[in-house]
Motif scaffolding. Structure first.
Motif, PDB file in Angstrom:
ATOM      1  N   UNK A  25      44.889   9.142  55.445  1.00  9.11           N
ATOM      2  CA  UNK A  25      45.384  10.511  55.273  1.00  9.11           C
ATOM      3  C   UNK A  25      44.388  11.540  55.799  1.00  9.11           C
ATOM      4  N   UNK A  26      43.147  11.414  55.358  1.00  9.14           N
ATOM      5  CA  UNK A  26      42.122  12.384  55.774  1.00  9.14           C
ATOM      6  C   UNK A  26      41.470  12.019  57.102  1.00  9.14           C
ATOM      7  N   UNK A  27      41.549  10.731  57.456  1.00  3.36           N
ATOM      8  CA  UNK A  27      40.887  10.277  58.673  1.00  3.36           C
ATOM      9  C   UNK A  27      39.413   9.996  58.485  1.00  3.36           C
ATOM     10  N   UNK A  28      38.918  10.155  57.260  1.00  8.13           N
ATOM     11  CA  UNK A  28      37.502   9.913  56.989  1.00  8.13           C
ATOM     12  C   UNK A  28      37.188   8.420  57.062  1.00  8.13           C
ATOM     13  N   UNK A  29      36.030   8.113  57.621  1.00  3.69           N
ATOM     14  CA  UNK A  29      35.574   6.727  57.719  1.00  3.69           C
ATOM     15  C   UNK A  29      34.129   6.638  57.262  1.00  3.69           C
ATOM     16  N   UNK A  30      33.828   5.631  56.471  1.00  2.70           N
ATOM     17  CA  UNK A  30      32.473   5.391  55.994  1.00  2.70           C
ATOM     18  C   UNK A  30      32.133   3.922  56.210  1.00  2.70           C
ATOM     19  N   UNK A  31      30.886   3.653  56.538  1.00  2.69           N
ATOM     20  CA  UNK A  31      30.519   2.256  56.764  1.00  2.69           C
ATOM     21  C   UNK A  31      29.043   2.013  56.489  1.00  2.69           C
ATOM     22  N   UNK A  32      28.758   0.769  56.170  1.00  3.88           N
ATOM     23  CA  UNK A  32      27.391   0.268  56.061  1.00  3.88           C
ATOM     24  C   UNK A  32      27.311  -0.948  56.972  1.00  3.88           C
ATOM     25  N   UNK A  33      26.331  -0.979  57.844  1.00  3.40           N
ATOM     26  CA  UNK A  33      26.202  -2.124  58.749  1.00  3.40           C
ATOM     27  C   UNK A  33      24.760  -2.617  58.785  1.00  3.40           C
ATOM     28  N   UNK A  79      22.311   0.564  58.915  1.00  2.00           N
ATOM     29  CA  UNK A  79      22.877   1.885  59.211  1.00  2.00           C
ATOM     30  C   UNK A  79      23.940   2.272  58.186  1.00  2.00           C
ATOM     31  N   UNK A  80      23.865   3.517  57.699  1.00  2.00           N
ATOM     32  CA  UNK A  80      24.913   4.108  56.869  1.00  2.00           C
ATOM     33  C   UNK A  80      25.597   5.195  57.695  1.00  2.00           C
ATOM     34  N   UNK A  81      26.899   5.073  57.888  1.00  4.93           N
ATOM     35  CA  UNK A  81      27.688   6.119  58.544  1.00  4.93           C
ATOM     36  C   UNK A  81      28.639   6.710  57.511  1.00  4.93           C
ATOM     37  N   UNK A  82      28.461   7.978  57.201  1.00  3.32           N
ATOM     38  CA  UNK A  82      29.312   8.651  56.225  1.00  3.32           C
ATOM     39  C   UNK A  82      30.132   9.712  56.944  1.00  3.32           C
ATOM     40  N   UNK A  83      31.446   9.522  56.971  1.00  8.56           N
ATOM     41  CA  UNK A  83      32.367  10.418  57.671  1.00  8.56           C
ATOM     42  C   UNK A  83      31.867  10.692  59.086  1.00  8.56           C
ATOM     43  N   UNK A  84      31.595   9.594  59.791  1.00  8.25           N
ATOM     44  CA  UNK A  84      31.188   9.634  61.199  1.00  8.25           C
ATOM     45  C   UNK A  84      29.854  10.342  61.438  1.00  8.25           C
ATOM     46  N   UNK A  85      29.059  10.495  60.393  1.00 11.67           N
ATOM     47  CA  UNK A  85      27.739  11.108  60.531  1.00 11.67           C
ATOM     48  C   UNK A  85      26.699  10.087  60.074  1.00 11.67           C
TER      49      UNK A  85
END
Length: 227
Positions: free
Chosen positions: A180-188, A45-51
């Protein structure tokens, strides 16, 4: 009453065998928890800025399981369990598989030996890639390695966790968060079948299991006297 006694007795004997140690494959207590042809299912799964922009199932099939050095003296000396990784529809992965390269920062294996996680921790901490930003993950069900770094207003973490019962990767997570922006990105890359592990629970609660065994024996004696 007799049927109840038989059930209780069966449970007591089962508990005894569950807590009996498994014979070690090496003098250090290490062995492989997998065999060739074992299969595991994951979600990549790729989550880019909670999407969630990418979410696919993948199958990992163990192909070869090499012998273990005895003694095992370094992390890099752990032989690689070879495997085949494809999507659940049978297609081969493309460039998106590069998202798993972060595993190199936390050991780099899809499978590790089981039976002596204290030794694995020592070998990992002695490895050339180990830094002050690395930590060991070690609980009742999982063992693994985590790496965390902060740069400016961004925090990044990489972790790989292995199931103690078989040593196969349970979860790999690479995440980045901007405070600062609150952006979150993840790879799981997360295994689907990592539920409750009864063997690890018993091993981590031997006192509780032993106490339960005593209670069972007392109950058996009491029931026998009433007959």
């Amino acid at each position: 009453m007799k049927r109840t006694l038989n059930v209780v007795l069966a449970l007591a004997f089962a508990s005894m065998f569950l807590v009996m140690p498994v014979s070690a494959a090496t003098s250090q207590g290490l062995s492989w928890g997998v065999t060739a042809s074992d299969e595991f299912t994951y979600h990549y799964v790729f989550d880019v800025t909670n999407d969630t922009s990418f979410n696919e199932g993948m199958n990992l099939t163990i192909q070869t399981v090499p012998g273990l050095p005895d003694p095992l003296t370094s992390w890099d000396a752990i032989p690689e369990v070879t495997s085949d990784l494809v999507y659940t529809n049978g297609s081969a992965p493309g460039l998106e598989i590069l998202g798993l390269l972060g595993m190199i920062m936390v050991g780099g294996y899809f499978a590790v030996p089981v039976g002596n996680f204290t030794l694995l921790s020592e070998l990992a901490m002695d490895a050339a890639w180990w830094t002050e930003n690395h930590t060991i993950i070690n609980d009742g069900t999982y063992w693994g390695i985590s790496y965390a770094v902060t740069s400016g207003d961004s925090t990044g973490t990489i972790s790989s966790k292995y199931t103690k019962s078989d040593g196969v990767l349970a979860a790999y997570v690479l995440s980045q968060h901007n405070t600062t922006s609150g952006d979150s990105n993840s790879i799981s890359f997360t295994r689907d079948d990592t539920g409750f592990d009864i063997m690890s629970f018993i091993q981590d609660n031997l006192v509780l299991v032993a106490a339960g065994g005593v209670v069972v024996l007392i109950a058996l004696v009491a029931c026998a006297r009433k007959k």
